[in-house]
Scaffold this active site. Structure first.
Site, mmCIF file in Angstrom:
data_model
loop_
_atom_site.group_PDB
_atom_site.id
_atom_site.type_symbol
_atom_site.label_atom_id
_atom_site.label_comp_id
_atom_site.label_asym_id
_atom_site.label_seq_id
_atom_site.Cartn_x
_atom_site.Cartn_y
_atom_site.Cartn_z
ATOM 1 N N CYS A 196 -65.771 -36.109 -8.426
ATOM 2 C CA CYS A 196 -65.762 -37.247 -9.336
ATOM 3 C C CYS A 196 -65.142 -38.413 -8.584
ATOM 4 O O CYS A 196 -64.574 -38.235 -7.504
ATOM 5 C CB CYS A 196 -64.984 -36.928 -10.611
ATOM 6 S SG CYS A 196 -65.262 -38.125 -11.953
ATOM 7 N N CYS A 201 -65.360 -43.218 -13.640
ATOM 8 C CA CYS A 201 -65.957 -42.130 -12.862
ATOM 9 C C CYS A 201 -67.148 -42.575 -12.017
ATOM 10 O O CYS A 201 -67.881 -41.734 -11.491
ATOM 11 C CB CYS A 201 -66.384 -41.005 -13.799
ATOM 12 S SG CYS A 201 -64.993 -40.291 -14.713
ATOM 13 N N LYS A 205 -69.191 -31.606 -21.239
ATOM 14 C CA LYS A 205 -67.868 -32.219 -21.131
ATOM 15 C C LYS A 205 -67.744 -33.332 -22.165
ATOM 16 O O LYS A 205 -68.502 -34.299 -22.148
ATOM 17 C CB LYS A 205 -67.647 -32.778 -19.723
ATOM 18 C CG LYS A 205 -66.285 -33.445 -19.549
ATOM 19 C CD LYS A 205 -66.111 -33.966 -18.142
ATOM 20 C CE LYS A 205 -64.777 -34.662 -17.963
ATOM 21 N NZ LYS A 205 -64.601 -35.174 -16.585
ATOM 22 N N ARG A 222 -54.611 -37.052 -16.947
ATOM 23 C CA ARG A 222 -54.713 -38.412 -16.412
ATOM 24 C C ARG A 222 -53.381 -38.892 -15.856
ATOM 25 O O ARG A 222 -53.352 -39.696 -14.932
ATOM 26 C CB ARG A 222 -55.280 -39.344 -17.491
ATOM 27 C CG ARG A 222 -56.738 -39.010 -17.781
ATOM 28 C CD ARG A 222 -57.347 -39.790 -18.914
ATOM 29 N NE ARG A 222 -58.725 -39.338 -19.134
ATOM 30 C CZ ARG A 222 -59.487 -39.711 -20.153
ATOM 31 N NH1 ARG A 222 -59.011 -40.581 -21.039
ATOM 32 N NH2 ARG A 222 -60.708 -39.240 -20.281
ATOM 33 N N ARG A 255 -64.265 -43.679 -21.698
ATOM 34 C CA ARG A 255 -65.350 -42.924 -21.074
ATOM 35 C C ARG A 255 -66.372 -42.410 -22.079
ATOM 36 O O ARG A 255 -67.138 -41.500 -21.779
ATOM 37 C CB ARG A 255 -64.748 -41.762 -20.270
ATOM 38 C CG ARG A 255 -63.912 -42.266 -19.095
ATOM 39 C CD ARG A 255 -63.252 -41.155 -18.328
ATOM 40 N NE ARG A 255 -62.521 -41.725 -17.194
ATOM 41 C CZ ARG A 255 -61.423 -41.216 -16.659
ATOM 42 N NH1 ARG A 255 -60.926 -40.090 -17.145
ATOM 43 N NH2 ARG A 255 -60.834 -41.799 -15.643
ATOM 44 N N LYS A 312 -66.041 -27.971 -21.469
ATOM 45 C CA LYS A 312 -64.717 -28.577 -21.362
ATOM 46 C C LYS A 312 -64.518 -29.571 -22.502
ATOM 47 O O LYS A 312 -65.371 -30.440 -22.685
ATOM 48 C CB LYS A 312 -64.593 -29.297 -20.012
ATOM 49 C CG LYS A 312 -63.269 -30.003 -19.799
ATOM 50 C CD LYS A 312 -63.259 -30.785 -18.496
ATOM 51 C CE LYS A 312 -61.923 -31.490 -18.316
ATOM 52 N NZ LYS A 312 -61.894 -32.352 -17.116
ATOM 53 N N SER A 358 -55.631 -29.823 -19.802
ATOM 54 C CA SER A 358 -54.209 -30.156 -19.753
ATOM 55 C C SER A 358 -53.564 -30.241 -21.133
ATOM 56 O O SER A 358 -52.435 -29.778 -21.329
ATOM 57 C CB SER A 358 -54.022 -31.481 -19.012
ATOM 58 O OG SER A 358 -54.722 -32.534 -19.671
ATOM 59 N N TYR A 379 -54.361 -23.888 -16.175
ATOM 60 C CA TYR A 379 -53.085 -24.142 -15.511
ATOM 61 C C TYR A 379 -52.118 -22.974 -15.719
ATOM 62 O O TYR A 379 -51.038 -22.953 -15.122
ATOM 63 C CB TYR A 379 -52.473 -25.435 -16.045
ATOM 64 C CG TYR A 379 -53.367 -26.628 -15.827
ATOM 65 C CD1 TYR A 379 -53.388 -27.299 -14.605
ATOM 66 C CD2 TYR A 379 -54.241 -27.078 -16.828
ATOM 67 C CE1 TYR A 379 -54.226 -28.375 -14.383
ATOM 68 C CE2 TYR A 379 -55.091 -28.155 -16.622
ATOM 69 C CZ TYR A 379 -55.086 -28.794 -15.393
ATOM 70 O OH TYR A 379 -55.937 -29.860 -15.186
#
Length: 329
Positions: A121, A131, A200, A210, A222, A253, A279, A318
């Site tokens: 990206c 992006c 997404k 971010r 976006r 996602k 996240s 994560y």
């Protein structure tokens, strides 16, 4: 007298529950995500405040972190780069000496069996945080779709040249999978697969990322290229289009808020399905655990099991390192 169903017979002990468990999360199901920073400070290791337990890492610190994870059983990882300088055309993204390219070479040299995947990206590399390319004077974040494809393809080829095992375009430009597949093939990387962020959404769960990737857009948002969270049929069209263009793996996602679509993609397409526990999902669990409101280990395991049960063969999370540490106990 007819017998009624006694489901509790198979729940009466931990051993009994174990032998009839339908969904099991394995170490190889999980992909860890790392943020690597271009810096002269080899000891750079900056905590990400909004993602407790995660860090921005220098190349040396990345290697140390990955070494510990590999020792615990890590099988794959994905890299996000934070360059020293940014510009409107994301030059650092496709620089063969860029931070992700350096990180790929470092990891593949040290851990040749580790599957190293790169996020493809431009948002971490553009001065405006979008992006792709913008028209000069743009105030809304209306990315130039077709002009951006060339840069995404150049980035993917550069990552493959550095030794990436797989590339994962996350930009949501129309036609980017075909552009990348064509460029990879023409450059001789016919065996490098593409994991497409096909489904997404323009989600509110991305805020901590971010912060970590320093990729928030400077203006606009976006929503003109990431999907409307309300649309399920559109998600299936996106997945079908990317498979037609040559995607080898399809990603959904975020993961938990879209488990219905993980299942729908799994049932509709005969390709591996990935899901990204993003996240915001991670940080909410961490924050609630820090406050003593939930059992972090139990909720982590339950959330990962739910994502796999929905149909994901691969989970970007994560929590991968935390999960691996538990497996070793």
């Amino acid at each position: 007298m007819p017998a009624f169903y006694r489901g509790r017979r198979l729940r009466r002990s931990a051993a009994m529950r174990d032998i009839v468990r339908e969904t099991i999360v394995r170490p190889e199901d999980l992909m860890m995500l790392y943020f690597v920073v271009e810096t002269d400070d080899v000891t750079f290791r900056k905590p990400i405040d909004s993602m407790p337990g995660q860090f921005q890492l220098s190349l040396d610190e990345l290697e140390k972190q990955v070494a510990a994870a590999v020792a615990n059983g890590l099988r794959s990882c994905m890299l996000f780069g934070i360059p020293a300088t940014k510009d409107p055309v994301a030059s650092a993204a496709y620089d063969d000496n860029g931070i992700v390219q350096k990180a790929v070479r470092r990891l593949k040299d040290r851990f040749p069996e580790l599957v190293v995947v790169t996020d493809v990206c431009l948002c971490e590399y553009t001065s405006h945080g979008h992006c792709g390319l913008l028209t000069q004077g743009d105030t809304k974040g209306l990315v130039q779709n077709d002009a951006t494809l060339d840069l995404l393809a150049k980035t993917a080829v550069s990552h493959a040249r550095a030794g990436a095992d797989m590339v994962a375009p996350s930009d949501m430009m129309d036609g980017r999978v075909l552009a990348i597949r064509t460029a990879l093939d023409e450059a001789g990387f016919i065996d490098v697969p593409i994991m497409s962020y096909a489904v997404k959404f323009a989600s509110s769960f991305y805020g901590p990322f971010r912060d970590a990737a320093e990729s928030a857009p400077s203006h606009g948002d976006r929503r003109t290229y990431q999907m409307d969270p309300a649309n399920a049929r559109e998600a299936m069209r996106e997945a079908a289009a990317d498979i037609e263009e040559g995607a080898d793996i399809i990603m959904v996602k975020p993961a938990m808020p879209y488990l219905d679509l993980v299942r729908a993609v799994r049932d509709s397409f005969d390709v591996p399905v990935a899901a990204y526990q993003v996240s915001g999902e991670y940080s909410m669990i961490k924050a609630a655990a820090i406050n003593g409101w939930i059992d972090e280990k139990a909720v982590m395991l339950e959330s990962l099991t739910a994502i796999k049960r929905a149909g994901a063969e691969l989970i970007m999370t994560y929590f991968a390192e935390d999960f691996l540490k538990l497996q070793g106990k």
